[in-house]
Design an enzyme around this catalytic site. Structure first.
Site, mmCIF file in Angstrom:
data_model
loop_
_atom_site.group_PDB
_atom_site.id
_atom_site.type_symbol
_atom_site.label_atom_id
_atom_site.label_comp_id
_atom_site.label_asym_id
_atom_site.label_seq_id
_atom_site.Cartn_x
_atom_site.Cartn_y
_atom_site.Cartn_z
ATOM 1 C CG HIS A 153 2.410 -19.967 6.942
ATOM 2 N ND1 HIS A 153 3.245 -18.870 6.933
ATOM 3 C CD2 HIS A 153 3.093 -20.933 7.616
ATOM 4 C CE1 HIS A 153 4.354 -19.152 7.581
ATOM 5 N NE2 HIS A 153 4.297 -20.409 7.998
ATOM 6 C CB CYS A 161 6.039 -23.249 7.118
ATOM 7 S SG CYS A 161 5.313 -24.032 8.584
#
Length: 488
Positions: A153, A161
């Site tokens: 992202h 992430c």
């Protein structure tokens, strides 16, 4: 030709923006391009690169990612059917350590082979745009590994992430979107600890994750020698690449990650090419080991990494595991232009205090003699200041008591250069991204507020966080720390 391709891309994106495709984070009713962010066209410069490399705008893509180098590669299929490298993106932030994700909350970013379909694309991400890596896959589940919502992202903030800048993820998202518009059902996402070279394997040969890395290296080798997306299956809790049915079989083999492997073969042309590459790599590996190639340190305590081009733009920036934080490398990158906006909330890799505290035996061993020498040497050469003298004369003895307590308890004395470690814990707690991928379109509301930033300010030097991780400071029975330790 470039202009025609770009116009076609714009028309296709605009025509399909309102269509409902299977493209949500957790829903089947969200389109790939429902808003301006998700509907941005592929940049003209990138379209021109595709034309130069004989690629169609909507041809299939494949994504490869390398933690230590902090790089994400987008490969695209050419008209010949092979994949070629289109662009390499520096990663702004990733968390954890080298090695696969094992359990929910371990801050590890996943490693392995995953499949990204339209339903994993999230145009409503709280971190500008994102796609779900698909962790855990069948292999991870067979080993009982847990975790969810592991994304690639924007926003340059990571808690398990892979985080890019908003500008980068917009470009990557547009490439994935166009490949789906062109008919690709899913693109492959390959995540590695580092480039799977003999040199890197030799450097990390003492890492307990080496058996797993050698297993996924086989998939890397399949891609390297064929330049085609390897077919991935799982059985007996292991990866299997490019499996095909035996010549005498009437149907394709059926794989189950937890069950015994069915009868299968690997095409001779692939198997022979992979075997030759493996032999070359093994010979180079043995040569490097015999020469005494230094081994990387285990459990450095640094939480993740970031590419040097981003670390060079941040005060006290550190690349973490990316390259060991070479100050000269950062200085050389300081004049380079960062590929996107770095938000004010980004935190460079810092020591992970929670991980260090989980290893008290190692930390306690490191706090024996050195702390005593520092504590006995510091007061000796200091003269009493005016304020200290005044406080003593009027009966305010807290400062004097603190000095006496330090002398009486050398293990409680602060260690030089450790206050920076104390700063890391508030930052890693306050500035990380929320775990769940929200469907809200308004990203700023989820970023740290002014209050959050203030809460992340460095703690006073007198707190016990200045101790080496895992050590147990000795305090007086009537001290504040002793009476209120349960509140911490």
């Amino acid at each position: 030709m470039t202009d025609r391709t770009l116009v076609r891309a714009l028309l296709t994106s605009a025509g399909l923006a309102a269509a409902v495709l299977l493209a949500g984070c957790d829903t089947d009713q969200v389109s790939l391009a429902t808003n301006a962010k998700a509907n941005q066209p592929v940049p003209p410069k990138l379209v021109a690169a595709m034309v130069e490399k004989d690629m169609d705008l909507q041809s299939p893509i494949l994504v490869r990612l390398f933690k230590e180098e902090a790089e994400l590669e987008v490969w695209k299929q050419t008209r010949s059917g092979d994949f070629a490298l289109l662009k390499t993106y520096p990663i702004c932030r990733w968390s954890g350590d080298l090695g696969p994700k094992v359990r929910e909350g371990d801050r590890q970013a996943p490693e392995g082979f995953y499949s990204i379909n339209p339903s994993q694309m999230n145009p409503q991400s709280a971190y500008y745009l994102s796609f779900n890596t698909g962790y855990p896959n069948a292999f991870d589940k067979a080993l009982g590994r847990t975790g969810s919502e592991l994304m690639v992202h924007g926003d340059c903030s990571s808690r398990g992430c892979y985080a890019m800048t908003d500008e980068q993820i917009a470009e990557i998202y547009s490439l994935g979107r166009e490949s789906f518009f062109g008919g690709q059902k899913a693109f492959q996402f390959q995540a590695y600890p580092f480039h799977m070279t003999a040199a890197n394997l030799a450097k990390h040969r003492n890492n307990p994750n080496m058996p797993f890395w050698k297993m996924i290296k086989e998939g890397n080798d399949h891609f390297e020698v064929t330049k085609r997306e390897p077919k991935v299956d799982f059985c007996e809790k292991k990866y299997v690449f490019d499996a095909a049915k035996p010549p005498d079989a009437t149907r394709d083999p059926v794989f189950n990650a937890s069950a015994k492997c069915p009868a299968y073969v690997i095409p001779d042309e692939i198997q022979s090419a992979v075997r030759e590459k493996e032999q070359r790599d093994n010979a180079e590996f043995a040569k490097l080991v015999s020469k005494g190639t230094p081994m990387a340190r285990l459990n450095t305590g640094i939480d993740g990494g970031m590419n040097a081009i981003f670390a060079s733009k941040i005060p006290e920036g550190n690349t973490g595991l990316s390259d060991g934080g070479d100050s000269q490398a950062l200085a050389s990158m300081s004049l380079a232009r960062a590929p996107g906006t770095i938000p004010g909330t980004v935190n460079p890799p810092r020591p992970n205090l929670e991980r260090q505290q989980a290893e008290p035996a190692v930390a306690t061993t490191a706090t024996t003699a050195p702390a005593t020498r520092v504590a006995t040497a510091a007061p000796a050469g200091q003269s009493e200041s005016f304020f200290s003298s005044f406080a003593r004369k009027v009966g305010i003895s807290s400062t004097a008591d603190a000095s006496q307590a330090t002398a009486a308890h050398p293990s409680a004395a602060p260690v030089p250069a450790r206050p920076k470690v104390a700063e890391a814990k508030p930052q890693s707690v306050v500035r990380v991204a929320p775990k769940a991928e929200s469907k809200q379109a308004a990203k700023p509301a989820l970023k740290p507020s002014v209050t959050d930033t203030a809460a992340a300010a460095p703690q006073p030097a007198s707190t016990t966080s200045s101790q080496l991780a895992g050590s147990a400071p000795v305090v007086q029975s009537s001290s504040f720390d002793n009476r209120f330790s349960a509140v911490k």
